[in-house]
Scaffold this motif. Structure first.
Motif, PDB file in Angstrom:
ATOM      1  N   ARG A  32      -9.971 -20.814 135.563  1.00 48.03           N
ATOM      2  CA  ARG A  32     -10.898 -19.680 135.639  1.00 48.03           C
ATOM      3  C   ARG A  32     -10.171 -18.467 136.222  1.00 48.03           C
ATOM      4  O   ARG A  32     -10.186 -18.216 137.415  1.00 48.03           O
ATOM      5  N   HIS A  55      -8.291 -13.092 127.214  1.00 45.49           N
ATOM      6  CA  HIS A  55      -9.535 -13.050 128.015  1.00 45.49           C
ATOM      7  C   HIS A  55      -9.197 -12.633 129.450  1.00 45.49           C
ATOM      8  O   HIS A  55      -9.308 -13.432 130.391  1.00 45.49           O
ATOM      9  N   VAL A  64     -13.959  -7.405 124.367  1.00 46.53           N
ATOM     10  CA  VAL A  64     -15.103  -8.108 124.940  1.00 46.53           C
ATOM     11  C   VAL A  64     -15.194  -7.695 126.403  1.00 46.53           C
ATOM     12  O   VAL A  64     -14.181  -7.678 127.113  1.00 46.53           O
ATOM     13  N   TRP A  80     -17.029  -8.666 129.949  1.00 46.37           N
ATOM     14  CA  TRP A  80     -17.765  -9.798 130.514  1.00 46.37           C
ATOM     15  C   TRP A  80     -17.715  -9.783 132.025  1.00 46.37           C
ATOM     16  O   TRP A  80     -16.657  -9.573 132.618  1.00 46.37           O
ATOM     17  N   LEU A  85     -20.989 -21.477 136.719  1.00 45.82           N
ATOM     18  CA  LEU A  85     -19.641 -21.524 136.136  1.00 45.82           C
ATOM     19  C   LEU A  85     -18.733 -22.476 136.882  1.00 45.82           C
ATOM     20  O   LEU A  85     -18.807 -22.583 138.111  1.00 45.82           O
ATOM     21  N   GLU A 106     -11.422  -7.939 127.390  1.00 44.00           N
ATOM     22  CA  GLU A 106     -10.624  -8.863 126.594  1.00 44.00           C
ATOM     23  C   GLU A 106     -10.177  -8.195 125.298  1.00 44.00           C
ATOM     24  O   GLU A 106     -11.014  -7.777 124.493  1.00 44.00           O
TER      25      GLU A 106
HETATM   26  O1  LIG Z   1     -16.784 -20.205 130.746  1.00 46.82           O
HETATM   27  P1  LIG Z   1     -15.809 -19.807 129.667  1.00 46.82           P
HETATM   28  O2  LIG Z   1     -15.724 -20.795 128.533  1.00 46.82           O
HETATM   29  O3  LIG Z   1     -14.441 -19.524 130.250  1.00 46.82           O
HETATM   30  O4  LIG Z   1     -16.333 -18.467 129.045  1.00 46.82           O
HETATM   31  C1  LIG Z   1     -16.607 -17.383 129.856  1.00 46.82           C
HETATM   32  C2  LIG Z   1     -17.178 -16.218 129.031  1.00 46.82           C
HETATM   33  O5  LIG Z   1     -16.171 -15.719 128.197  1.00 46.82           O
HETATM   34  C3  LIG Z   1     -16.534 -14.526 127.508  1.00 46.82           C
HETATM   35  O6  LIG Z   1     -15.464 -14.110 126.737  1.00 46.82           O
HETATM   36  C4  LIG Z   1     -17.710 -14.811 126.608  1.00 46.82           C
HETATM   37  O7  LIG Z   1     -18.084 -13.626 125.922  1.00 46.82           O
HETATM   38  C5  LIG Z   1     -18.856 -15.360 127.433  1.00 46.82           C
HETATM   39  O8  LIG Z   1     -19.940 -15.670 126.573  1.00 46.82           O
HETATM   40  C6  LIG Z   1     -18.412 -16.584 128.214  1.00 46.82           C
HETATM   41  O9  LIG Z   1     -19.459 -17.011 129.050  1.00 46.82           O
END
Ligand SMILES: O=P(O)(O)OC[C@H]1O[C@@H](O)[C@H](O)[C@@H](O)[C@@H]1O
Length: 295
Positions: A66, A160, A234, A236, A246, A261
Motif C-alpha cells: 500500500r 498508481h 486517476v 484517488w 483498506l 495515477e
Molecule cells: O485497494 P487497491 O486495490 O490498491 O485499490 C485502491 C484504489 O485504486 C484506485 O486506482 C481505484 O480507482 C480505486 O477504485 C481503488 O479503490
C-alpha cells in the motif's frame, strides 16, 4: 537478508519478507521493491521523499504493497469480464526480474521485466512488461508493454502513484480544470472544478488530460508530473470511512496521501496488436516554489 552491495550506489536488502533495492546517487535516493517492481521512495538530495507508504504496511510476500508506485497491469481496476480476477492486474504481487542498466553519480537506471505466458485465465495472451526506473534529478518510470503473441489484446494500466503530503485537503492540482471525469463512486460524468481538492473520498478517472500537471499545497516544494503515452489520469483518496476498510492503512493515514495515477483507463485503454508495443512514461520532479522564474 543482510545488505548486499551490487555497486557503490546500489544495494539489495529486505523489508520484512520483501527484497528491496536501495539506490543512492548524487541527485537522489530511492527504494524499489522487487515484488511489483514498485518504487517505494524517491528523495531528491536535501529534500523530502515524494512518495507515501502506509505505516501499517507489513511487506508480506504475495500481498500488494500500500504505497509508492504500484504497477496496475495489464488491466486497471476491476477486470473487464471476470469478477474474481485480482483488482489492478497481475503485476503487484509477484517478483519481477531486474538488471542494472546504468550506474553513474548522476543517474541510476534499473530495468525490471515480467513475462506472462498466455496461460492465465484472466489474461490469455503472451506479453511482457518492461519497467525502466531512472533515478536522477527527477524520477522517470517508463512502462513498455509488448504483445508477444499472434492475437491483439486490450491494455488498461496505471502507475498508481501515492504522493506524500501534510494534509490532503490543501493539495492543489494545476492542469485538470474543466476536464471531463467519470466518478467511479457514483457512475456519473462531470467536469473537474477549478477549486478541486481532496476534501472527501475521491475516485475519478479524468480524460483528455494534457502532458503536464503541477501539485502544490505540499509545503515548500511542488511536484511536476509529465506523462507520455497517456491521456487519462486517476485521482484517488479513500477519505476517512473507506480508509478503515483498506489493507495496511492506519486510521487517519489518508490525510497524508493522495494518488494521481498516470494511466490508460476507460476510453484511453489501448489495443496492442501482435508484435506491437505501447509505452507509458511518467516523470516526477520536485520544484522549488521560491526559485526565480526564467525571464
Ligand atoms: O485497494 P487497491 O486495490 O490498491 O485499490 C485502491 C484504489 O485504486 C484506485 O486506482 C481505484 O480507482 C480505486 O477504485 C481503488 O479503490
Amino acid at each position: 537478508m543482510t545488505e548486499h552491495f551490487l555497486s557503490a550506489r546500489i544495494s539489495l536488502s529486505s523489508i520484512n519478507q520483501l527484497p528491496v533495492l536501495r539506490i543512492n546517487n548524487d541527485w537522489a535516493s530511492a527504494t524499489i521493491s522487487v515484488q511489483g517492481a514498485q518504487v517505494l521512495e524517491f528523495t531528491p538530495a536535501g529534500g523530502d521523499n515524494l512518495l507515501f507508504v502506509a505505516q501499517g504496511e507489513s511487506f508480506n510476500q504475495g500481498e500488494a504493497i500500500r504505497g509508492g508506485i504500484p504497477i496496475c497491469w495489464p488491466w486497471f481496476g476491476a477486470h473487464p469480464e471476470l469478477a474474481d480476477a485480482p483488482t489492478h492486474g497481475l503485476a503487484r504481487e509477484v517478483d519481477w526480474q531486474y538488471k542494472v542498466v546504468a550506474d553513474s553519480d548522476n543517474r541510476t537506471d534499473l530495468l525490471f521485466w515480467l513475462d506472462l505466458d498466455g496461460r492465465h485465465p484472466a489474461f490469455p495472451y503472451p506479453a511482457r512488461a518492461e519497467l525502466l526506473v531512472s533515478i536522477g534529478s527527477s524520477l522517470v518510470v517508463s512502462l513498455t508493454t509488448l504483445n508477444l503473441g499472434p492475437q491483439p489484446f486490450q491494455l488498461s494500466q496505471a502507475l498508481h502513484t501515492y504522493f506524500a503530503c501534510q494534509d490532503q485537503e490543501r493539495v492543489r492540482i494545476q492542469g485538470l480544470a474543466d476536464r471531463r471525469y467519470l466518478d467511479k463512486l457514483t457512475g456519473k460524468n462531470d467536469s473537474v472544478p477549478r477549486a478541486f481538492s481532496f476534501d472527501r473520498e475521491i475516485d475519478w478517472v479524468v480524460g483528455d488530460v494534457g502532458q503536464a500537471l503541477l501539485f502544490s499545497g505540499l509545503g515548500q516544494k511542488a511536484i511536476h508530473m509529465t506523462r507520455l503515452g497517456s491521456r487519462s489520469v486517476v485521482l484517488w483518496n479513500p477519505g476517512r470511512e473507506k480508509s478503515k476498510t483498506l489493507s495496511h492503512f492506519l486510521p487517519d493515514e489518508y490525510r497524508g496521501m493522495f494518488c494521481v495515477e498516470a494511466s490508460n483507463a476507460l476510453e484511453d485503454c489501448r489495443l496492442i496488436k501482435a508484435n506491437s508495443s505501447h509505452v507509458l512514461v511518467m516523470e516526477l520532479t520536485a520544484v522549488d516554489l521560491d526559485a526565480p522564474k526564467p525571464a
